[in-house]
Design a protein around this motif. Structure first.
Motif, mmCIF file in Angstrom:
data_model
loop_
_atom_site.group_PDB
_atom_site.id
_atom_site.type_symbol
_atom_site.label_atom_id
_atom_site.label_comp_id
_atom_site.label_asym_id
_atom_site.label_seq_id
_atom_site.Cartn_x
_atom_site.Cartn_y
_atom_site.Cartn_z
ATOM 1 N N SER A 47 0.846 -1.191 0.000
ATOM 2 C CA SER A 47 0.000 0.000 0.000
ATOM 3 C C SER A 47 0.883 1.241 0.000
ATOM 4 O O SER A 47 1.770 1.368 0.842
ATOM 5 C CB SER A 47 -0.903 0.019 1.238
ATOM 6 N N THR A 48 0.642 2.105 -0.968
ATOM 7 C CA THR A 48 1.381 3.360 -1.071
ATOM 8 C C THR A 48 0.381 4.491 -1.210
ATOM 9 O O THR A 48 -0.835 4.271 -1.110
ATOM 10 C CB THR A 48 2.335 3.334 -2.276
ATOM 11 N N ASP A 49 0.884 5.699 -1.401
ATOM 12 C CA ASP A 49 -0.029 6.820 -1.545
ATOM 13 C C ASP A 49 -0.811 6.691 -2.851
ATOM 14 O O ASP A 49 -0.261 6.726 -3.941
ATOM 15 C CB ASP A 49 0.738 8.148 -1.526
ATOM 16 N N GLY A 50 -2.113 6.467 -2.714
ATOM 17 C CA GLY A 50 -2.999 6.416 -3.865
ATOM 18 C C GLY A 50 -3.101 5.073 -4.553
ATOM 19 O O GLY A 50 -3.822 4.959 -5.546
ATOM 20 N N ALA A 51 -2.395 4.050 -4.072
ATOM 21 C CA ALA A 51 -2.437 2.763 -4.770
ATOM 22 C C ALA A 51 -2.226 1.622 -3.792
ATOM 23 O O ALA A 51 -1.500 1.744 -2.804
ATOM 24 C CB ALA A 51 -1.382 2.707 -5.872
ATOM 25 N N ALA A 52 -2.863 0.504 -4.090
ATOM 26 C CA ALA A 52 -2.652 -0.742 -3.349
ATOM 27 C C ALA A 52 -2.529 -1.865 -4.370
ATOM 28 O O ALA A 52 -3.353 -1.971 -5.285
ATOM 29 C CB ALA A 52 -3.803 -1.019 -2.386
ATOM 30 N N VAL A 53 -1.492 -2.662 -4.214
ATOM 31 C CA VAL A 53 -1.264 -3.795 -5.110
ATOM 32 C C VAL A 53 -1.307 -5.070 -4.275
ATOM 33 O O VAL A 53 -0.494 -5.249 -3.365
ATOM 34 C CB VAL A 53 0.091 -3.673 -5.837
ATOM 35 N N VAL A 54 -2.263 -5.931 -4.555
ATOM 36 C CA VAL A 54 -2.440 -7.188 -3.833
ATOM 37 C C VAL A 54 -2.089 -8.330 -4.780
ATOM 38 O O VAL A 54 -2.694 -8.457 -5.851
ATOM 39 C CB VAL A 54 -3.881 -7.345 -3.312
ATOM 40 N N THR A 55 -1.111 -9.140 -4.387
ATOM 41 C CA THR A 55 -0.675 -10.263 -5.213
ATOM 42 C C THR A 55 -1.058 -11.564 -4.524
ATOM 43 O O THR A 55 -0.673 -11.801 -3.377
ATOM 44 C CB THR A 55 0.852 -10.230 -5.430
ATOM 45 N N VAL A 56 -1.821 -12.383 -5.219
ATOM 46 C CA VAL A 56 -2.253 -13.681 -4.701
ATOM 47 C C VAL A 56 -1.419 -14.752 -5.397
ATOM 48 O O VAL A 56 -1.520 -14.935 -6.619
ATOM 49 C CB VAL A 56 -3.750 -13.920 -4.961
ATOM 50 N N ASN A 57 -0.581 -15.449 -4.639
ATOM 51 C CA ASN A 57 0.238 -16.534 -5.180
ATOM 52 C C ASN A 57 -0.426 -17.861 -4.865
ATOM 53 O O ASN A 57 -0.673 -18.178 -3.696
ATOM 54 C CB ASN A 57 1.647 -16.505 -4.576
ATOM 55 N N PHE A 58 -0.720 -18.609 -5.907
ATOM 56 C CA PHE A 58 -1.372 -19.897 -5.739
ATOM 57 C C PHE A 58 -0.332 -21.013 -5.725
ATOM 58 O O PHE A 58 0.814 -20.821 -6.129
ATOM 59 C CB PHE A 58 -2.380 -20.130 -6.864
ATOM 60 N N GLU A 59 -0.749 -22.170 -5.248
ATOM 61 C CA GLU A 59 0.145 -23.326 -5.227
ATOM 62 C C GLU A 59 0.534 -23.701 -6.646
ATOM 63 O O GLU A 59 -0.241 -23.524 -7.594
ATOM 64 C CB GLU A 59 -0.547 -24.507 -4.538
#
Length: 1020
Positions: free
Chosen positions: A84-96
């Motif tokens: 999470s940064t100013d103005g943006a959120a990056v969510v990374t989902v790593n699967f098996e």
């Protein structure tokens, strides 16, 4: 009738079948996709949420955590990390590993959309991305112009994108670094104040006036008429004439309180090509598409497009992936040609005709191997071609053994056809067993888990398919050709053969005789030597994958927290000027505010942040002698750069990792995490060999708190939330509607304060807030802005706040040893309850990937033992054959030490492959010894005779394998050179040691049987 007899006697069918296979193989070679590196699925999904004006803490609490909570419940999720940064959120989902990436993307989209209403208002964009290795740009084009306005640039860029998107094989074409044109309604705060109107009234009027709703249709005189009631704006004048208020018989229009005209939105990315203003058009390919063919089609489309450009806009090819592909494949083709030449030279001792017969197996086996590789969906890349080069020295083994045995039968007086059938039948079981062992050594490598396994899978597949094809060739077409070409001749053979056989009689026979006299001494001496070699393992160290040695690299520029994009752009330009001094540099793609579009398959571009900059640099070529020195020189020159932190990044092979060395600090409180990360940095700075140590929270960001007095605002009649909307509209702007031009393109109509570039602090004094009574008051009457310190970013890993400290290793320093030193220093850091330290980066990736090697090695071992037991029917002979393994391991470890290589992932694969290769040679000796004993020959005599007769084919097969691998080893590639050296070293040691130790082990293992048989025989 067995297969060999059928192939020899029904030779017409044999010939037709193999001509068909050669034709299909040639067709497959032309059609198979080509790339530098293999493409493989990445089981991950990236969700990017843009909310302008929110700081990192807000993004964490209102966006990142809610998304993490819902996505954690998906099946087969390995871990989730968010930034999470100013103005943006990056969510990374790593699967098996092994999870279907496309289905995973669909599930993530569905879950995020389900909670969309729970996320904060004002979200500008939610983007979903499934990382692909094919996301790396095939072409990165630059539209360059110093003075063309951005509206024209956007028009030409969109036109170019439309033309390229229809080229077959193109997945997508993106336009980056474009200052997006907009119709700006620049409000005049003074006039609005005089009219007692808030800026939101202007935005609302434009929104209502631009609603595009069909009015319906009417009928008359038997005809139907659609009603055009207006709606979407068609011109700037239409926006300017929108009525905001009507009172006292007068109209107040938008043009009376605002300046309306074409402008550009705030620039979030600034790009230059070799110092000139530019925007990027990047083309990405679909899966299973040949990059070279696609590139040619794209170039043809560009040639048609260029004449349409005006003189002040130039189209340049900034990066062409196909050049790297052609260069790498040309180098491997050269290595292949050299290997082929060396293999051909090594088989000449067989004689001209036998050598010619063996040569036939090379194109046949390779054609069948390429055909099968194509049918299995693999591409032709540096990994699969390395597999073909390795197999080049192995695929002739079966043909050499079969041809040599047929030749021996002919020398003993058999007619050629009889010799072909009987000679192949005699050696057939051993050949199939030996090849089966080799296939079992490589087969488990195709099941290696994780990204590293996906990356190297093409290598064992190429070997398996080609060697299996060579087995079929050696049992069918080779006996047929031998029955036609080989003629009866003197028993001594040709001059070269006589020389080699003379050497065997002169040197090898006496040595073997002496060893059989003292078998225990020779056996234990060899075992002590081999076991002692394992002491080299800690000295060698471990590594995952080496540098990619590509003719391009990345320079990352990070200005201090809170820097504007203009400051970052200046730093990028200054750094680029330093890089341009190097003579090997061809192109520089400068980016400020965002990373360069993705070029390499495992390096993803950084998201939008004003303090980030990238310079993607291409060179004429990668020179193993001079290019590393150039990078080292640049690092030294840029280490003291005053205005930014500069990191020179060399691309690395293998699955993506955050950095070679990474340490994760996890816990709940940001202040404690920052303190602990500072201690980690201090400890890492004490480790020699680390460079570019970085912590994302080393320095806080300074932001401005609006200081809104809610109570005072309520007393003055300001409705809840109106003050924040007024600030957002004035500073960030609010898209009120869209304008559709004559060409059908749609452009945003944005209401905001006049924007000279970036809004100054004084702009807050021009903001007026509407009241319930219909008037407006200055923002500063109800707000007291003040500066505050905030975290620059908040990273979460597995639902917990995490700070990741990254570092790179100096050239020549082994990452595994540096990581070990860093881990030792963990004990110097006192951790409060609830906080932890763990390793990431290459150490974490290696632990996952090497963890899969244990079962693989066990599977290979038991598979090989199973084949040996099936062939020999007893464990004693099986143990004798398997006893050759330590002899090769000794040579492989010594070869790594002498050449200065570490135990990399591919080097360990080399050891697994070596097991099959050396056992294959050992089978020939043990099987023939057993055959001689079954014919009534005494044990000692059978061992010595088998050793002499089988020395030549074993020597030739080993020398051909070494000859095939030498170009890979001497080419200096840090990727596959260690693998080649392991096999070469192992074959050298096992070839010479096993010619003595294997007979010695055979004697020790079965002489008890011989003695018991002799003792039990009746006296004559």
């Amino acid at each position: 009738m067995n297969i060999t007899a059928f192939a020899v006697q029904r030779w017409q069918v044999t010939l037709l079948v193999f001509l068909l296979l050669i034709t299909l193989g040639a067709s497959a070679f032309v059609s198979i996709p080509r790339s530098v590196d293999p493409h493989f699925p990445i089981p991950a999904t990236v969700v990017t949420v843009i909310l302008p004006g929110a700081d990192a803490s807000d993004m964490e609490e209102t966006v990142a955590k809610p998304l993490e909570d819902v996505l954690q419940g998906l099946d087969h999720v390995r871990d989730i990390n968010s930034t999470s940064t100013d103005g943006a959120a990056v969510v990374t989902v790593n699967f098996e590993h092994g999870t279907d990436a496309e289905q995973s993307l669909d599930r993530v989209v569905r879950e995020v959309n389900a909670v969309r209403d729970q996320l904060p208002q004002g979200i500008q964009r939610i983007a979903f991305r499934r990382p692909r290795t094919t996301e790396a740009g095939v072409l990165q084009l630059a539209l360059v112009s110093e003075d063309a306005n951005w509206l024209r640039m956007a028009k030409y860029a969109d036109d170019l994108r439309d033309r390229l998107n229809v080229v077959p094989g193109v997945r997508s074409t993106t336009v980056d670094a474009l200052a997006r044109p907009e119709v700006r309604v620049a409000i005049d705060s003074g006039r609005l104040a005089e009219a007692r109107l808030p800026a939101s009234a202007v935005a609302n009027a434009i929104t209502q006036g631009g609603i595009d709703l069909p009015a319906g249709a009417v009928s008359g005189a038997g005809r139907r008429f659609n009603i055009d009631a207006g709606g979407a704006y068609r011109s700037v004048e239409a926006v300017r004439n929108v009525t905001v208020r009507a009172a006292d018989g007068r109209l107040l229009r938008v043009g009376d309180v605002a300046k309306v005209g074409w402008a550009e939105a705030e620039r979030l990315q600034i790009a230059r090509f070799n110092g000139k203003r530019a925007l990027w058009v990047t083309v990405r390919q679909k899966d299973e598409v040949d990059a070279g063919t696609l590139r040619n089609a794209l170039v043809a489309a560009l040639d048609q497009y260029r004449p349409t450009l005006p003189p002040d806009i130039k189209l340049e090819v900034a990066f062409d992936q196909s050049k790297d592909i052609r260069l790498k494949l040309a180098q491997l083709a050269r290595d292949f040609a050299i290997a082929l030449g060396l293999v051909l030279i090594t088989i000449f001792p067989l004689g001209f005709r036998p050598s010619l017969i063996v040569m036939v197996s090379i194109p046949l086996s390779l054609a069948m191997g390429v055909l099968l590789l194509y049918l299995f969906g693999y591409s032709l890349n540096q990994i699969s071609i390395s597999g073909f080069i390795i197999s080049l020295g192995l695929l002739v083994d079966d043909s050499i053994v079969v041809t040599e045995n047929i030749e021996r039968h002919i020398r003993d007086g058999d007619p050629p056809i009889t010799a072909a059938v009987n000679g192949t039948r005699e050696i057939g079981a051993a050949v199939m067993g030996a090849t089966g062992v080799l296939l079992f050594a490589f087969l488990p490598l195709t099941f290696l888990p994780e990204g590293a396994g996906d990356f190297v899978r093409g290598l064992p597949m190429a070997v398996i398919l080609t060697v299996a094809s060579s087995l079929i060739v050696s049992l069918t077409i080779i006996p047929f050709i031998a029955s036609r070409l080989l003629k009866p001749h003197a028993a001594e053979g040709n001059a070269m053969l006589r020389t080699i056989m003379g050497g065997i009689h002169r040197f090898y026979t006496p040595l073997l005789h002496a060893a059989l006299d003292r078998p225990r001494i020779w056996f234990w001496s060899a075992m002590i030597l081999c076991i002692g070699a394992f002491g080299l393992v800690p000295v060698l160290g471990f590594s995952l994958f080496p540098a990619a040695e590509t003719p391009y690299f990345l320079v990352r520029v990070e200005t201090p927290e809170g820097s504007s994009i203009a400051a970052t752009d200046k730093a990028v330009r200054d750094v680029s000027a330093i890089v341009a001094r190097e003579g090997a540099v061809v192109n520089r793609m400068e980016n400020a505010g965002r990373g360069n579009p993705q070029i390499f398959y495992n390096i993803f571009p950084r998201e939008e942040r004003a303090r980030y900059g990238d310079i993607f640099v291409t060179m004429k070529e990668w020179d193993v002698r001079h290019s590393p020195g150039m990078l080292r020189r640049l690092r030294e020159d840029l280490a003291g750069f005053p205005d930014a932190r500069v990191t020179v990044v060399n691309f690395e092979n293998g699955p993506p990792v955050e950095a070679p060395v990474a340490v994760r600090v996890r816990g709940p409180q940001l202040a404690v995490l920052k303190k602990l990360s500072d201690q980690v940095i201090h400890e890492m700075e004490q480790v020699p060999g680390l460079r570019d140590i970085d912590s994302p929270v080393a320095y806080d960001r300074v932001d401005m708190d609006l200081g809104l007095d809610e109570a005072k605002a309520g007393l003055l009649g300001v409705a809840p939330g109106e003050a924040r909307r007024a600030v957002r509209l004035a500073i960030s702007g609010e898209q009120a509607s869209r304008l559709r031009d004559a060409e059908g393109d749609s452009w945003p109509v944005t209401v905001r304060l006049p924007l000279p570039g970036n809004q100054p602090v004084s702009a807050l004094g021009q903001v007026y807030v509407p009241t319930i009574a219909g008037g407006s008051i200055p923002l500063l009457e109800i707000a007291t802005p003040r500066l505050k310190s905030v975290p620059p970013q908040i990273t979460r890993y597995k639902l917990q706040r995490t700070v990741t400290i990254t570092a790179y290793n100096q050239p020549g320093m082994l990452t595994s040893k540096l990581t070990t030193e860093v881990e030792k220093r963990f004990k110097n850091i006192a951790l409060p309850d609830g906080y932890s330290l763990s390793l990431g980066g290459e150490a974490e990736a290696a632990s996952r990937n090497f963890a899969g090697l244990g079962p693989i090695i066990l599977l290979a071992t038991f598979g090989i033992i199973g084949v040996l037991v099936l062939e020999f029917g007893r464990f004693k002979e099986t143990a004798v054959v398997a006893g050759v393994v330590p002899l090769g391991t000794f040579g492989g470890l010594v070869a790594l030490l002498v050449t200065g290589n570490s135990l990399s992932f591919l080097a360990i694969i080399g050891f697994v492959a070596l097991i099959g290769i050396e056992i294959k040679n050992s089978i020939l000796l043990v099987d023939f010894t057993t055959q001689l004993r079954e014919r009534g020959m005494a044990l000692r005599e059978a061992i010595e005779k088998a050793g002499e007769i089988r020395f030549l084919p074993v020597l030739l097969t080993s020398v051909t394998a070494i000859g095939g691998l030498l170009p890979l080893a001497l080419g200096g590639s840090s990727l596959y050179s260690p693998l080649a050296w392991v096999i070469i070293g192992g074959l050298i040691s096992s070839t010479f040691l096993s010619r003595i130790i294997t007979p010695v082990m055979y004697l020790l293992a079965v002489r008890g049987d011989e003695q018991r048989a002799t003792a039990g025989a009746p006296e004559m």
